[in-house]
Design a protein around this motif. Structure first.
Motif, PDB file in Angstrom:
ATOM      1  N   ASP A 104      33.590  14.673 -37.382  1.00 55.84           N
ATOM      2  CA  ASP A 104      32.680  15.373 -36.482  1.00 55.84           C
ATOM      3  C   ASP A 104      32.096  14.413 -35.448  1.00 55.84           C
ATOM      4  OD1 ASP A 104      31.261  14.157 -38.582  1.00 55.84           O
ATOM      5  OD2 ASP A 104      29.535  15.471 -38.285  1.00 55.84           O
ATOM      6  N   THR A 105      32.063  13.138 -35.767  1.00 59.98           N
ATOM      7  CA  THR A 105      31.648  12.081 -34.837  1.00 59.98           C
ATOM      8  C   THR A 105      32.682  10.960 -34.895  1.00 59.98           C
ATOM      9  OG1 THR A 105      29.319  12.566 -35.265  1.00 59.98           O
ATOM     10  CG2 THR A 105      29.800  10.459 -34.243  1.00 59.98           C
ATOM     11  N   ALA A 106      33.057  10.434 -33.740  1.00 64.25           N
ATOM     12  CA  ALA A 106      33.952   9.278 -33.706  1.00 64.25           C
ATOM     13  C   ALA A 106      33.110   8.035 -33.984  1.00 64.25           C
ATOM     14  CB  ALA A 106      34.636   9.174 -32.347  1.00 64.25           C
ATOM     15  N   THR A 107      33.572   7.200 -34.933  1.00 63.71           N
ATOM     16  CA  THR A 107      32.829   6.008 -35.324  1.00 63.71           C
ATOM     17  C   THR A 107      33.766   4.814 -35.487  1.00 63.71           C
ATOM     18  OG1 THR A 107      33.028   6.525 -37.675  1.00 63.71           O
ATOM     19  CG2 THR A 107      31.053   7.336 -36.547  1.00 63.71           C
ATOM     20  N   ALA A 108      33.170   3.628 -35.422  1.00 61.86           N
ATOM     21  CA  ALA A 108      33.915   2.396 -35.661  1.00 61.86           C
ATOM     22  C   ALA A 108      32.976   1.383 -36.320  1.00 61.86           C
ATOM     23  CB  ALA A 108      34.462   1.828 -34.355  1.00 61.86           C
ATOM     24  N   TYR A 109      33.580   0.433 -37.016  1.00 61.95           N
ATOM     25  CA  TYR A 109      32.840  -0.583 -37.761  1.00 61.95           C
ATOM     26  C   TYR A 109      33.559  -1.911 -37.613  1.00 61.95           C
ATOM     27  CZ  TYR A 109      31.613  -3.335 -41.917  1.00 61.95           C
ATOM     28  OH  TYR A 109      31.237  -4.348 -42.754  1.00 61.95           O
ATOM     29  N   LEU A 110      32.808  -2.983 -37.375  1.00 62.81           N
ATOM     30  CA  LEU A 110      33.346  -4.343 -37.381  1.00 62.81           C
ATOM     31  C   LEU A 110      32.437  -5.177 -38.273  1.00 62.81           C
ATOM     32  CD1 LEU A 110      34.085  -3.208 -34.397  1.00 62.81           C
ATOM     33  CD2 LEU A 110      34.496  -5.592 -33.899  1.00 62.81           C
ATOM     34  N   GLY A 111      32.988  -5.750 -39.329  1.00 64.85           N
ATOM     35  CA  GLY A 111      32.233  -6.674 -40.170  1.00 64.85           C
ATOM     36  C   GLY A 111      32.221  -8.039 -39.504  1.00 64.85           C
ATOM     37  N   LEU A 112      31.039  -8.564 -39.246  1.00 61.42           N
ATOM     38  CA  LEU A 112      30.928  -9.847 -38.557  1.00 61.42           C
ATOM     39  C   LEU A 112      30.827 -10.991 -39.559  1.00 61.42           C
ATOM     40  CD1 LEU A 112      28.423  -8.891 -35.714  1.00 61.42           C
ATOM     41  CD2 LEU A 112      30.914  -8.920 -35.651  1.00 61.42           C
ATOM     42  N   PRO A 113      31.437 -12.126 -39.234  1.00 54.30           N
ATOM     43  CA  PRO A 113      31.432 -13.269 -40.146  1.00 54.30           C
ATOM     44  C   PRO A 113      30.166 -14.117 -39.995  1.00 54.30           C
ATOM     45  CG  PRO A 113      32.757 -13.783 -38.243  1.00 54.30           C
ATOM     46  CD  PRO A 113      32.278 -12.358 -38.066  1.00 54.30           C
ATOM     47  N   ARG A 114      29.003 -13.483 -40.101  1.00 56.82           N
ATOM     48  CA  ARG A 114      27.747 -14.228 -39.971  1.00 56.82           C
ATOM     49  C   ARG A 114      26.675 -13.552 -40.796  1.00 56.82           C
ATOM     50  NH1 ARG A 114      26.816 -13.276 -33.704  1.00 56.82           N
ATOM     51  NH2 ARG A 114      27.411 -15.421 -33.876  1.00 56.82           N
ATOM     52  N   ARG A 115      25.608 -14.266 -41.002  1.00 56.56           N
ATOM     53  CA  ARG A 115      24.421 -13.736 -41.682  1.00 56.56           C
ATOM     54  C   ARG A 115      23.298 -13.707 -40.662  1.00 56.56           C
ATOM     55  NH1 ARG A 115      25.869 -11.771 -46.701  1.00 56.56           N
ATOM     56  NH2 ARG A 115      27.396 -13.142 -47.583  1.00 56.56           N
ATOM     57  N   TRP A 116      22.301 -12.887 -40.923  1.00 57.42           N
ATOM     58  CA  TRP A 116      21.152 -12.807 -40.035  1.00 57.42           C
ATOM     59  C   TRP A 116      20.057 -13.690 -40.612  1.00 57.42           C
ATOM     60  CZ3 TRP A 116      21.967 -11.141 -35.463  1.00 57.42           C
ATOM     61  CH2 TRP A 116      20.898 -10.955 -34.603  1.00 57.42           C
ATOM     62  N   PRO A 117      19.421 -14.537 -39.780  1.00 54.18           N
ATOM     63  CA  PRO A 117      18.418 -15.480 -40.307  1.00 54.18           C
ATOM     64  C   PRO A 117      17.316 -14.811 -41.145  1.00 54.18           C
ATOM     65  CG  PRO A 117      18.890 -15.963 -38.009  1.00 54.18           C
ATOM     66  CD  PRO A 117      19.614 -14.689 -38.346  1.00 54.18           C
ATOM     67  N   ASP A 118      16.850 -13.640 -40.727  1.00 46.89           N
ATOM     68  CA  ASP A 118      15.779 -12.960 -41.468  1.00 46.89           C
ATOM     69  C   ASP A 118      16.272 -12.273 -42.739  1.00 46.89           C
ATOM     70  OD1 ASP A 118      14.096 -13.744 -39.443  1.00 46.89           O
ATOM     71  OD2 ASP A 118      14.031 -11.779 -38.477  1.00 46.89           O
ATOM     72  N   ARG A 119      17.581 -12.109 -42.874  1.00 43.91           N
ATOM     73  CA  ARG A 119      18.164 -11.441 -44.038  1.00 43.91           C
ATOM     74  C   ARG A 119      19.427 -12.194 -44.467  1.00 43.91           C
ATOM     75  NH1 ARG A 119      15.674  -6.664 -44.925  1.00 43.91           N
ATOM     76  NH2 ARG A 119      14.449  -5.857 -43.236  1.00 43.91           N
ATOM     77  N   PRO A 120      19.263 -13.418 -44.943  1.00 49.30           N
ATOM     78  CA  PRO A 120      20.430 -14.264 -45.232  1.00 49.30           C
ATOM     79  C   PRO A 120      21.347 -13.739 -46.332  1.00 49.30           C
ATOM     80  CG  PRO A 120      18.403 -15.282 -46.028  1.00 49.30           C
ATOM     81  CD  PRO A 120      17.998 -14.068 -45.248  1.00 49.30           C
ATOM     82  N   GLY A 121      20.883 -12.842 -47.180  1.00 43.88           N
ATOM     83  CA  GLY A 121      21.721 -12.323 -48.249  1.00 43.88           C
ATOM     84  C   GLY A 121      22.518 -11.093 -47.870  1.00 43.88           C
ATOM     85  N   HIS A 122      22.461 -10.681 -46.594  1.00 41.51           N
ATOM     86  CA  HIS A 122      23.123  -9.443 -46.171  1.00 41.51           C
ATOM     87  C   HIS A 122      24.108  -9.713 -45.035  1.00 41.51           C
ATOM     88  CE1 HIS A 122      20.408  -6.998 -48.579  1.00 41.51           C
ATOM     89  NE2 HIS A 122      19.437  -7.785 -48.162  1.00 41.51           N
TER      90      HIS A 122
END
Length: 140
Positions: A39-57
């Motif tokens: 019903d909606t066109a979607t896309a996803y890209l997993g990035l090879p990095r962590r976010w400084p405020d959320r290092p475990g995600h």
């Protein structure tokens, strides 16, 4: 200008090729991408990095036909991701513009970002027209 509604397979191929171009610009392998047309066109890209405020995600770049690109942090599978930033008002920006958006956001610069809750009005026909250039070199 009216654009005819595209068939789902053609739209999916075009979106897949566009997402591959964005992935190449961002430095993500094809295996880290997904595209879905429902019903909606979607896309996803997993990035090879962590976010400084959320290092475990993990950090991901997500796209949909109503919002365009957003940078988000994955949380638990049952919980919606935490959106860090939305790219500007173009639902199909050039791949290098998406790469700049990711780099700028990661560096703490918020240039060209869209306000939360904003949706882009587009039809499947106009979306297919915008994605058509990405089909040129795509395998059949």
């Amino acid at each position: 200008m009216e654009h005819p509604e595209p068939d789902t397979r053609t739209l999916e191929r075009a979106l897949h090729q566009y997402v591959r171009a964005v992935a190449a610009a961002v430095g993500v392998p094809d295996e880290s991408t997904t595209v879905e047309i429902s019903d909606t066109a979607t896309a996803y890209l997993g990035l090879p990095r962590r976010w400084p405020d959320r290092p475990g995600h993990d950090v991901m770049l997500v796209w949909n036909e109503r919002r365009g690109w957003s940078l988000a942090v994955e949380t638990d599978p049952a919980t919606d991701p935490i959106v860090l930033a939305h790219q500007g008002d173009d639902v199909v920006p050039e791949p290098n513009a998406v790469a700049r958006f990711v780099a700028d956001t990661a560096a703490g610069r918020s240039t060209g970002q869209a306000p939360p809750g904003r949706e882009i009005t587009t039809t499947r026909g106009s979306l297919a027209e915008r994605l058509k250039p990405y089909l040129r070199d795509a395998p059949g």
